[in-house]
Design a protein around this motif. Sequence first.
Motif, PDB file in Angstrom:
ATOM      1  N   ASN A  52      52.508  37.792  28.113  1.00 27.76           N
ATOM      2  CA  ASN A  52      52.171  38.080  26.595  1.00 27.76           C
ATOM      3  C   ASN A  52      52.819  39.541  26.387  1.00 27.76           C
ATOM      4  OD1 ASN A  52      50.076  39.248  24.465  1.00 27.76           O
ATOM      5  ND2 ASN A  52      50.530  37.033  24.028  1.00 27.76           N
ATOM      6  N   ASN A  53      53.699  39.592  25.422  1.00 31.94           N
ATOM      7  CA  ASN A  53      54.449  41.004  25.105  1.00 31.94           C
ATOM      8  C   ASN A  53      54.704  41.790  26.163  1.00 31.94           C
ATOM      9  OD1 ASN A  53      53.965  40.055  22.282  1.00 31.94           O
ATOM     10  ND2 ASN A  53      52.005  40.666  22.248  1.00 31.94           N
ATOM     11  N   GLY A  54      55.403  41.231  27.114  1.00 36.27           N
ATOM     12  CA  GLY A  54      56.149  42.070  28.383  1.00 36.27           C
ATOM     13  C   GLY A  54      54.884  42.466  29.344  1.00 36.27           C
ATOM     14  N   THR A  55      53.935  41.698  29.521  1.00 36.61           N
ATOM     15  CA  THR A  55      52.930  41.751  30.413  1.00 36.61           C
ATOM     16  C   THR A  55      52.314  40.474  30.878  1.00 36.61           C
ATOM     17  OG1 THR A  55      52.137  44.023  29.250  1.00 36.61           O
ATOM     18  CG2 THR A  55      50.640  42.953  30.918  1.00 36.61           C
ATOM     19  N   TYR A  56      52.089  40.547  32.156  1.00 39.11           N
ATOM     20  CA  TYR A  56      51.437  39.489  32.759  1.00 39.11           C
ATOM     21  C   TYR A  56      50.036  39.708  32.700  1.00 39.11           C
ATOM     22  CZ  TYR A  56      56.243  37.991  34.430  1.00 39.11           C
ATOM     23  OH  TYR A  56      57.445  37.478  34.470  1.00 39.11           O
ATOM     24  N   TYR A  57      48.933  38.679  32.494  1.00 34.24           N
ATOM     25  CA  TYR A  57      47.666  38.742  32.633  1.00 34.24           C
ATOM     26  C   TYR A  57      47.190  37.608  33.505  1.00 34.24           C
ATOM     27  CZ  TYR A  57      48.073  41.978  28.519  1.00 34.24           C
ATOM     28  OH  TYR A  57      48.565  42.785  28.024  1.00 34.24           O
ATOM     29  N   TRP A  58      46.334  38.072  34.489  1.00 38.74           N
ATOM     30  CA  TRP A  58      45.885  37.188  35.585  1.00 38.74           C
ATOM     31  C   TRP A  58      44.392  36.956  35.378  1.00 38.74           C
ATOM     32  CZ3 TRP A  58      46.859  38.573  41.397  1.00 38.74           C
ATOM     33  CH2 TRP A  58      46.315  37.394  42.264  1.00 38.74           C
ATOM     34  N   PHE A  59      44.105  35.823  35.237  1.00 39.28           N
ATOM     35  CA  PHE A  59      42.795  35.423  34.915  1.00 39.28           C
ATOM     36  C   PHE A  59      41.922  34.463  36.158  1.00 39.28           C
ATOM     37  CE2 PHE A  59      44.427  35.952  30.764  1.00 39.28           C
ATOM     38  CZ  PHE A  59      43.314  36.655  30.004  1.00 39.28           C
ATOM     39  N   GLY A  60      40.967  34.806  36.674  1.00 45.37           N
ATOM     40  CA  GLY A  60      40.281  34.038  37.718  1.00 45.37           C
ATOM     41  C   GLY A  60      38.839  34.423  37.937  1.00 45.37           C
ATOM     42  N   GLU A  61      38.329  33.559  39.029  1.00 40.55           N
ATOM     43  CA  GLU A  61      36.891  33.608  39.058  1.00 40.55           C
ATOM     44  C   GLU A  61      36.384  34.880  39.653  1.00 40.55           C
ATOM     45  OE1 GLU A  61      36.259  29.979  41.342  1.00 40.55           O
ATOM     46  OE2 GLU A  61      37.687  28.909  40.447  1.00 40.55           O
ATOM     47  N   HIS A  62      35.550  35.501  39.132  1.00 38.03           N
ATOM     48  CA  HIS A  62      35.115  36.531  39.817  1.00 38.03           C
ATOM     49  C   HIS A  62      34.002  36.356  40.986  1.00 38.03           C
ATOM     50  CE1 HIS A  62      33.778  41.040  40.146  1.00 38.03           C
ATOM     51  NE2 HIS A  62      32.671  40.595  40.384  1.00 38.03           N
ATOM     52  N   LYS A  63      34.140  36.552  42.302  1.00 39.17           N
ATOM     53  CA  LYS A  63      33.395  36.218  43.202  1.00 39.17           C
ATOM     54  C   LYS A  63      32.613  37.658  43.414  1.00 39.17           C
ATOM     55  CE  LYS A  63      35.109  32.212  43.704  1.00 39.17           C
ATOM     56  NZ  LYS A  63      34.312  30.954  43.350  1.00 39.17           N
ATOM     57  N   VAL A  64      31.234  37.194  44.354  1.00 38.27           N
ATOM     58  CA  VAL A  64      30.547  38.267  44.551  1.00 38.27           C
ATOM     59  C   VAL A  64      30.350  38.361  46.258  1.00 38.27           C
ATOM     60  CG1 VAL A  64      27.831  39.001  44.534  1.00 38.27           C
ATOM     61  CG2 VAL A  64      29.182  37.995  42.621  1.00 38.27           C
ATOM     62  N   GLU A  65      30.197  39.530  46.699  1.00 38.23           N
ATOM     63  CA  GLU A  65      30.176  39.792  48.137  1.00 38.23           C
ATOM     64  C   GLU A  65      29.097  39.202  48.888  1.00 38.23           C
ATOM     65  OE1 GLU A  65      30.539  41.079  51.917  1.00 38.23           O
ATOM     66  OE2 GLU A  65      31.925  41.491  50.369  1.00 38.23           O
ATOM     67  N   GLY A  66      29.145  38.420  49.736  1.00 38.48           N
ATOM     68  CA  GLY A  66      28.057  37.585  50.505  1.00 38.48           C
ATOM     69  C   GLY A  66      27.533  36.315  50.003  1.00 38.48           C
ATOM     70  N   ASP A  67      28.352  35.849  48.884  1.00 36.29           N
ATOM     71  CA  ASP A  67      27.797  34.725  48.277  1.00 36.29           C
ATOM     72  C   ASP A  67      28.644  33.505  48.681  1.00 36.29           C
ATOM     73  OD1 ASP A  67      27.025  32.446  46.695  1.00 36.29           O
ATOM     74  OD2 ASP A  67      27.627  33.322  44.709  1.00 36.29           O
ATOM     75  N   ALA A  68      27.791  32.762  49.645  1.00 36.27           N
ATOM     76  CA  ALA A  68      28.476  31.591  50.318  1.00 36.27           C
ATOM     77  C   ALA A  68      28.705  30.385  49.389  1.00 36.27           C
ATOM     78  CB  ALA A  68      27.704  31.311  51.705  1.00 36.27           C
ATOM     79  N   GLY A  69      28.079  30.419  47.998  1.00 34.31           N
ATOM     80  CA  GLY A  69      28.228  29.400  47.247  1.00 34.31           C
ATOM     81  C   GLY A  69      29.242  29.446  46.206  1.00 34.31           C
ATOM     82  N   ASN A  70      29.227  28.823  45.328  1.00 36.39           N
ATOM     83  CA  ASN A  70      30.372  28.715  44.197  1.00 36.39           C
ATOM     84  C   ASN A  70      29.963  29.204  42.707  1.00 36.39           C
ATOM     85  OD1 ASN A  70      33.128  28.901  43.592  1.00 36.39           O
ATOM     86  ND2 ASN A  70      33.061  26.796  42.856  1.00 36.39           N
ATOM     87  N   ARG A  71      28.766  29.800  42.862  1.00 43.39           N
ATOM     88  CA  ARG A  71      28.102  30.181  41.522  1.00 43.39           C
ATOM     89  C   ARG A  71      28.323  31.392  41.059  1.00 43.39           C
ATOM     90  NH1 ARG A  71      22.461  30.776  44.370  1.00 43.39           N
ATOM     91  NH2 ARG A  71      23.953  31.653  45.881  1.00 43.39           N
ATOM     92  N   ALA A  72      28.702  31.130  39.447  1.00 39.02           N
ATOM     93  CA  ALA A  72      29.149  32.175  38.694  1.00 39.02           C
ATOM     94  C   ALA A  72      28.072  33.190  38.393  1.00 39.02           C
ATOM     95  CB  ALA A  72      29.799  31.678  37.286  1.00 39.02           C
ATOM     96  N   GLN A  73      28.340  34.413  38.935  1.00 42.28           N
ATOM     97  CA  GLN A  73      27.355  35.467  39.087  1.00 42.28           C
ATOM     98  C   GLN A  73      27.825  36.460  37.984  1.00 42.28           C
ATOM     99  OE1 GLN A  73      24.386  34.993  40.130  1.00 42.28           O
ATOM    100  NE2 GLN A  73      24.781  33.577  41.836  1.00 42.28           N
ATOM    101  N   VAL A  74      29.021  36.529  37.740  1.00 41.53           N
ATOM    102  CA  VAL A  74      29.596  37.572  36.828  1.00 41.53           C
ATOM    103  C   VAL A  74      30.468  36.932  35.601  1.00 41.53           C
ATOM    104  CG1 VAL A  74      31.040  39.581  36.603  1.00 41.53           C
ATOM    105  CG2 VAL A  74      29.407  39.310  38.616  1.00 41.53           C
ATOM    106  N   GLY A  75      31.358  36.183  35.938  1.00 43.51           N
ATOM    107  CA  GLY A  75      32.383  35.824  34.979  1.00 43.51           C
ATOM    108  C   GLY A  75      33.789  35.524  35.394  1.00 43.51           C
ATOM    109  N   VAL A  76      34.657  35.590  34.450  1.00 45.08           N
ATOM    110  CA  VAL A  76      35.888  35.568  34.521  1.00 45.08           C
ATOM    111  C   VAL A  76      36.642  36.846  34.421  1.00 45.08           C
ATOM    112  CG1 VAL A  76      38.211  34.722  33.827  1.00 45.08           C
ATOM    113  CG2 VAL A  76      36.001  33.332  33.445  1.00 45.08           C
ATOM    114  N   HIS A  77      37.501  37.143  35.583  1.00 48.05           N
ATOM    115  CA  HIS A  77      37.953  38.672  35.767  1.00 48.05           C
ATOM    116  C   HIS A  77      39.264  38.631  35.353  1.00 48.05           C
ATOM    117  CE1 HIS A  77      37.241  42.300  38.289  1.00 48.05           C
ATOM    118  NE2 HIS A  77      37.918  42.780  37.454  1.00 48.05           N
TER     119      HIS A  77
END
Length: 369
Positions: A52-77
């Motif tokens: 977008n407008n000369g810049t790349y933006y990377w969106f992905g799942e924010h993971k938490v240290e030590g979390d062995a599951g796949n639960r969203a604790q924070v959101g999208v980074h």
Amino acid sequence: MKKYYKLLIPGLLLIGNLTLAQTTLKKFNPGKIWPDNNGVHINAHGGGILYNNGTYYWFGEHKVEGDAGNRAQVGVHCYSSKDLYNWKDEGIALSVSSDPTNDIAKGCILERPKVIYNKKTRKYVMWFHLELLGKGYSAARAGVAISDNVTGPYRFLKSYRPNPGKLPFYPAGTPESEKVNVANPANKSDGFFCRDMPGGQMARDMTVFVDNDGKAYHVFSSEENFTLDIAELTDDYTSHTGKFVRVYIGHQTEAPALFKRHGIYYMIGSGCTGWAPNAARWFTAKSIWGPWTYKGNPCKGNESEITYGGQSTHVLPVEGKKDAFIFIADKWVPKNAIDGRYLWLPIEFNGDDISINWRDSWSLNDFKK
């Protein structure tokens, strides 16, 4: 985040990566720690990239240290970059809710976020796979959020199962034997389709794609993953029109990534083996509506049968370069998800055929001008 990173790797390695972060990167190093501008391993798993407008933006799942599951604790980074090698932390684009009754409540499963820009509404639209809090993987919903700004904050709109009460679209010439018989489903996949038809089809692993004419499509695993749906979105990109096709019916496929080259549509996906890697698969079509043709495994050489340890999530066209596409995959680490690595590899073309080969290190200069 720095505390998490120190727990992740030994101190000496941390120092080495911090030094690396202060030096402009000029290579991709698949499977290695990838520091952002703060020296912290990029935390954007299962994601996608918007130019977008000369810049790349990377969106992905924010993971938490030590979390062995796949639960969203924070959101999208979100991260931004001018050159695809060096990324700036832009913070959390979409935050989960502290309200346990909210669809995106903290602890829900929020996967594979992708963002597209709508030129008509001037809104940035984020789609993702959503599983409701405490429901495991039974909800199988699509979620959508919007923002006036590319980095957010994004406002959650709704989640639902797409296309309730709708039958698939069939390209001209489709044999009657390949159409869904609601009264008497012919196979397991058709049975799942008919079961879910009143309330909408299951929507798990997903991506979004905007065609040259501005039409947008939502691609997702459906029918207990026994098919992929390619579904047209409304003009504002926030809902489904009811028009969709089913691809590779009867075969469990997930992790779809779709792109277009020379008028041909390409899609890369994977089989379904939980967190364990498997062989990638690719398809082509001359129309977004198909018919789609299965082409086998695009990966070659050692460990190609497990996609080099990764799983597809996105294919990125490189701006300003002809026939330059990057295959983007995640190397999942289920016991400590924050340590997941990223596999970025160039897609090679032989006519209309593709192949993906492992490289320990490479750069954009490897693409032809």
